[in-house]
Design a protein around this motif. Structure first.
Motif, short mmCIF file in Angstrom:
data_model
loop_
_atom_site.label_atom_id
_atom_site.label_comp_id
_atom_site.label_asym_id
_atom_site.label_seq_id
_atom_site.Cartn_x
_atom_site.Cartn_y
_atom_site.Cartn_z
N ASP A 94 0.86 -1.24 0.04
CA ASP A 94 0.02 0.20 -0.13
C ASP A 94 0.78 1.27 0.07
N GLU A 95 1.91 1.19 0.88
CA GLU A 95 3.06 2.54 0.71
C GLU A 95 3.36 2.51 -0.53
N HIS A 96 4.01 1.47 -1.11
CA HIS A 96 4.86 1.56 -2.41
C HIS A 96 4.00 1.74 -3.56
N ARG A 97 2.44 1.48 -3.51
CA ARG A 97 1.80 1.93 -4.76
C ARG A 97 1.40 3.38 -4.61
N HIS A 98 1.43 3.83 -3.49
CA HIS A 98 1.25 5.33 -3.40
C HIS A 98 2.60 6.15 -3.49
N ALA A 99 3.73 5.53 -3.65
CA ALA A 99 4.45 6.39 -3.96
C ALA A 99 4.65 6.87 -5.35
N PRO A 100 5.30 7.67 -5.77
CA PRO A 100 5.40 8.10 -7.20
C PRO A 100 6.63 7.50 -7.78
N LEU A 148 11.25 -3.54 -14.63
CA LEU A 148 11.53 -4.23 -13.53
C LEU A 148 10.45 -4.00 -12.03
N ASP A 149 10.11 -2.77 -12.04
CA ASP A 149 9.02 -2.20 -11.05
C ASP A 149 7.52 -3.02 -11.57
N LEU A 150 7.22 -2.88 -12.56
CA LEU A 150 6.14 -3.68 -13.20
C LEU A 150 6.03 -4.90 -12.85
N TYR A 151 7.00 -5.91 -13.23
CA TYR A 151 7.07 -7.25 -13.09
C TYR A 151 7.26 -7.75 -11.46
N THR A 152 7.99 -7.00 -10.69
CA THR A 152 7.85 -7.24 -9.33
C THR A 152 6.82 -7.00 -8.70
N ALA A 153 5.91 -5.78 -9.03
CA ALA A 153 4.72 -5.56 -8.45
C ALA A 153 3.67 -6.46 -8.98
N GLY A 154 3.77 -6.88 -10.15
CA GLY A 154 2.68 -7.77 -10.61
C GLY A 154 2.96 -9.18 -9.81
N CYS A 155 4.00 -9.69 -9.47
CA CYS A 155 4.08 -10.90 -8.67
C CYS A 155 3.79 -10.57 -7.25
N VAL A 156 3.81 -9.31 -6.67
CA VAL A 156 3.53 -9.08 -5.25
C VAL A 156 2.02 -9.10 -5.32
N VAL A 157 1.39 -8.66 -6.25
CA VAL A 157 -0.04 -8.27 -6.10
C VAL A 157 -0.82 -9.87 -6.43
N THR A 158 -0.17 -10.58 -7.08
CA THR A 158 -0.60 -11.91 -7.43
C THR A 158 -0.70 -12.45 -6.28
N TRP A 159 0.68 -12.42 -5.54
CA TRP A 159 0.79 -13.15 -4.16
C TRP A 159 -0.17 -12.82 -3.27
N LEU A 160 -0.41 -11.50 -3.18
CA LEU A 160 -1.30 -10.99 -2.09
C LEU A 160 -2.85 -11.35 -2.54
N ASP A 161 -3.11 -11.58 -3.87
CA ASP A 161 -4.54 -11.78 -4.15
C ASP A 161 -4.81 -13.34 -4.06
N ASN A 162 -3.60 -13.99 -3.82
CA ASN A 162 -3.81 -15.33 -3.79
C ASN A 162 -3.66 -15.91 -2.53
N GLY A 163 -3.44 -14.98 -1.70
CA GLY A 163 -3.32 -15.37 -0.07
C GLY A 163 -2.10 -16.20 0.19
N GLY A 164 -1.08 -15.46 -0.60
CA GLY A 164 0.38 -15.98 -0.29
C GLY A 164 0.78 -17.07 -0.93
N GLN A 203 14.43 0.15 -2.88
CA GLN A 203 14.64 -0.40 -1.50
C GLN A 203 13.46 -1.25 -1.05
N ARG A 204 12.09 -0.70 -1.22
CA ARG A 204 11.05 -0.85 -0.78
C ARG A 204 10.52 -2.03 -1.61
N LEU A 205 10.66 -1.95 -3.06
CA LEU A 205 10.24 -2.98 -3.81
C LEU A 205 11.08 -4.39 -3.87
#
Length: 106
Positions: free
Chosen positions: A16-22, A39-55, A89-91
């Motif tokens: 949530d913090e990361h997605r609100h950062a410019p 790199l940001d796009l692919y990493t974020a996609g994996c994170v969102v998928t992981w969160l949406d799939n309950g880990g 670093q946050r990513l």
């Protein structure tokens, strides 16, 4: 609360913090041969998928995440702008949280 649940909760908060950062405009393009926007796009996609799939992640997304972690470890030391370095670093921290959780469930 299980350790896995705590990791998902921590990752969701960090996400949530990361997605609100410019996105750092100075990094639109390649750094050391790596396109940082992708790199940001692919990493974020994996994170969102992981969160949406309950880990959980499928094998393909796990592979992509591992590749992103390797790229992040290479490019972060090359980023000289403090705000941009903090962004990546946050990513990286998010990617590590996900990867650590995956390693614990295999």
């Amino acid at each position: 609360m299980s350790e896995s649940s705590a990791q998902v909760r921590d990752a969701a908060r960090l996400w949530d913090e990361h997605r609100h950062a410019p996105f750092p405009d100075s990094l639109r393009g390649a750094e050391g041969g790596t396109d940082l926007w992708l790199l940001d796009l692919y990493t974020a996609g994996c994170v969102v998928t992981w969160l949406d799939n309950g880990g959980t992640l499928d094998a393909e997304n796990s592979r992509i995440l591992q590749s992103c972690l390797e790229d992040l470890q290479q490019v972060i030391p090359e980023i000289n702008e403090p705000a941009a370095a903090q962004y990546y670093q946050r990513l990286h921290q998010l990617a590590l949280l996900v990867a650590t959780n995956l390693a614990g469930t295999k």
